[in-house]
Design an enzyme around this catalytic site. Structure first.
Site, short mmCIF file in Angstrom:
data_model
loop_
_atom_site.label_atom_id
_atom_site.label_comp_id
_atom_site.label_asym_id
_atom_site.label_seq_id
_atom_site.Cartn_x
_atom_site.Cartn_y
_atom_site.Cartn_z
N GLU A 43 0.83 -1.20 0.00
CA GLU A 43 0.00 0.00 0.00
C GLU A 43 0.87 1.26 0.00
O GLU A 43 1.80 1.40 0.81
CB GLU A 43 -0.91 0.00 1.23
CG GLU A 43 -1.91 1.16 1.25
CD GLU A 43 -2.88 1.08 2.42
OE1 GLU A 43 -3.95 1.69 2.34
OE2 GLU A 43 -2.55 0.40 3.42
N LYS A 109 -9.95 3.43 -1.75
CA LYS A 109 -10.15 2.75 -0.47
C LYS A 109 -11.43 3.23 0.20
O LYS A 109 -11.60 4.42 0.48
CB LYS A 109 -8.94 2.98 0.44
CG LYS A 109 -8.90 2.11 1.68
CD LYS A 109 -7.57 2.30 2.41
CE LYS A 109 -7.40 1.31 3.55
NZ LYS A 109 -6.08 1.48 4.21
N CYS A 143 -5.64 -3.22 1.94
CA CYS A 143 -5.27 -3.38 3.34
C CYS A 143 -6.46 -3.76 4.23
O CYS A 143 -6.98 -4.87 4.17
CB CYS A 143 -4.59 -2.11 3.81
SG CYS A 143 -3.68 -2.28 5.37
#
Length: 253
Positions: A43, A109, A143
């Protein structure tokens, strides 16, 4: 399909973004020599995983993604790269699948982790899509998102054979839970959704390493804690056939 995981040392990344791009090129060329079809990186690798720092460089995200696209074309390897993004004055953490010099898919995200991310970025609102590459249908996540069943399930229902997940999992932020993410949670997501997951983390000392490739029957490969570029072959056809035996997806109401 041959899936590569780049578990890089965060300490090797630079404040000079050109140097991080050069590292990406080196990794892509190494992955090509290992005959990888796709390489997944951690990430925010091109800026370093420091949310406030990355957010200040969000305007440079576009050229970072363009540079990654050129590297993908030159090396002949698809790349999964996470960058900051600035769009209409809003900043996002994103992940992009690049192949042949083009961005095939882009995901913002949706579930931010902790106060540092929330203070620097906004959450995305669109679900991840699925795109065909090298005979596999691929989805993206970032993540913390893979720790929530709904996102992986949505990708599986959209037909994903493989989810690529750049991560930045440290050893102290979530205590004992950190070790369980690559050991328990990621394999469980693969089993319950009958799909592969490629989960790429940073190496120690600050991060726990343990980048993982999982499949419908659980863990296929897990890296140690040191920097490594590992490539693992996955059988997409066998996984699809296996869904007729392990019928989690079709039995869910």
């Amino acid at each position: 399909m041959r899936v590569g995981i780049a578990q890089v040392a965060a300490s090797a990344l630079s404040a000079e973004l050109d140097l991080n791009v050069a590292m990406l090129r080196s990794l892509a060329e190494q992955a090509a020599r290992l005959h990888a079809d796709i390489l997944v990186t951690p990430e925010l690798m091109l800026t370093r995983y420091e949310p406030a720092w990355a957010a200040r460089h969000a305007a440079e995200g576009e050229w970072l993604r363009e540079a990654a696209a050129r590297i993908s074309a030159d090396a002949g390897v698809a790349l999964v790269v996470s960058t900051p993004e600035l769009a209409d004055g809003r900043r996002f953490i994103t992940v992009t699948l690049l192949a042949g010099g083009q961005a095939l898919m882009h995901h913002r995200k949706r579930i931010l982790f902790g106060a540092a991310e929330a203070a620097s970025f906004e959450a995305g609102s669109e679900p991840t899509g699925v795109v065909e590459l090298a005979g596999a249908r691929i989805g993206l996540a970032l993540c913390y998102e893979i720790e929530f069943p709904a996102l992986a399930r949505a990708a599986a229902r959209a037909g994903a054979d493989l989810m690529c997940v750049p991560t930045a999992l440290t050893e102290g932020v979530t205590g004992q839970v950190s070790e369980q993410v690559p050991k328990v949670i990621v394999p469980a997501r693969s089993i319950e959704n009958q799909m592969h997951i490629a989960y790429a983390n940073y190496a120690r000392p600050e991060y726990i390493g343990q980048s993982t490739v999982t499949g419908p029957l659980g863990t296929l490969m897990r890296a140690g804690t040191e920097p490594v570029l590992a490539v693992h072959a996955i059988d997409i056809a066998a996984a699809r056939a296996g869904r007729a035996i392990n019928t989690y997806l079709q039995d869910l109401p």
